[in-house]
Design an enzyme around this catalytic site. Sequence first.
Site, mmCIF file in Angstrom:
data_model
loop_
_atom_site.group_PDB
_atom_site.id
_atom_site.type_symbol
_atom_site.label_atom_id
_atom_site.label_comp_id
_atom_site.label_asym_id
_atom_site.label_seq_id
_atom_site.Cartn_x
_atom_site.Cartn_y
_atom_site.Cartn_z
ATOM 1 N N HIS A 68 0.838 -1.204 0.000
ATOM 2 C CA HIS A 68 0.000 0.000 0.000
ATOM 3 C C HIS A 68 0.868 1.247 0.000
ATOM 4 O O HIS A 68 2.068 1.174 0.263
ATOM 5 C CB HIS A 68 -0.874 0.012 1.262
ATOM 6 N N HIS A 152 5.240 6.466 -1.012
ATOM 7 C CA HIS A 152 6.015 5.250 -1.294
ATOM 8 C C HIS A 152 5.198 4.015 -1.006
ATOM 9 O O HIS A 152 4.161 4.083 -0.333
ATOM 10 C CB HIS A 152 7.247 5.224 -0.376
#
Length: 220
Positions: A68, A152
């Site tokens: 995620h 990220h």
Amino acid sequence: KLHVEMSIPLYFGWFLFYTVQDQVRETATKFLKTLEVLESFKKHIISGKEEAKEVDLEQYFKAKGTLHCTTKFTDYGKAEGAKEYTDKQVVQDLYGSVSDLSLSALFITPRTVGARVSLSEDQLQLWPADAEKEAESEVPGAGALPLGSRAHVTLGCADGVQPVQTGFDLLQIIMLQKDGQQGEQVDIDPGTLTYYGEGRWYLALKEPISATACFSSIYK
Ligand code: ACK
């Protein structure tokens, strides 16, 4: 009168579709395998020691849960600004929406391995205005970087390292790039690999990976 309120989750973010997770994990593994056999990598090795040594990066980095991209760590309401973020109209409106994340680079440090996410204008609406500023104490100067710099996907962490570190490691690399550090460049198949010292490697992908993801949240 019944008042329905959203309970505050552990964190909000874009969760990669399962099939996409497998593809990204495969790409990450390929990246690690490429590094392991690269002469310049062996020379610098992950610990920063300047001697050639074998290293098994897939053993070194432990994968953690669903892939995620965190937007806001709300910590069930304990984190600063958690309620404000949860109550934001755009968060409510886009909850459950699906979009493609552009993974533009892969990076590793002695602590983490991750993918940099280049957010679209639409996706940036969900990005907290203080996400980079919050990292100031860990990465001085990060607060001045463009919104979304911290975005990220954590792909793995070394033993005893928390995933929150991945964003700090990315910000640190972006700071070096901003300061004009050239690093040591190597052209490899998927793009340009740069060594920034202290075990920090950054692979700018020629072709960004498009990863379909759903904006949602997690309660554990
Ligand atoms: O890899 P990540 O982005 O880093 O995803 C996990 C997720 O929340 C669940 O732990 C991130 N995370 C943890 N603590 C923080 C924090 N203080 N600020 C921002 N993100 C955090 C972690």
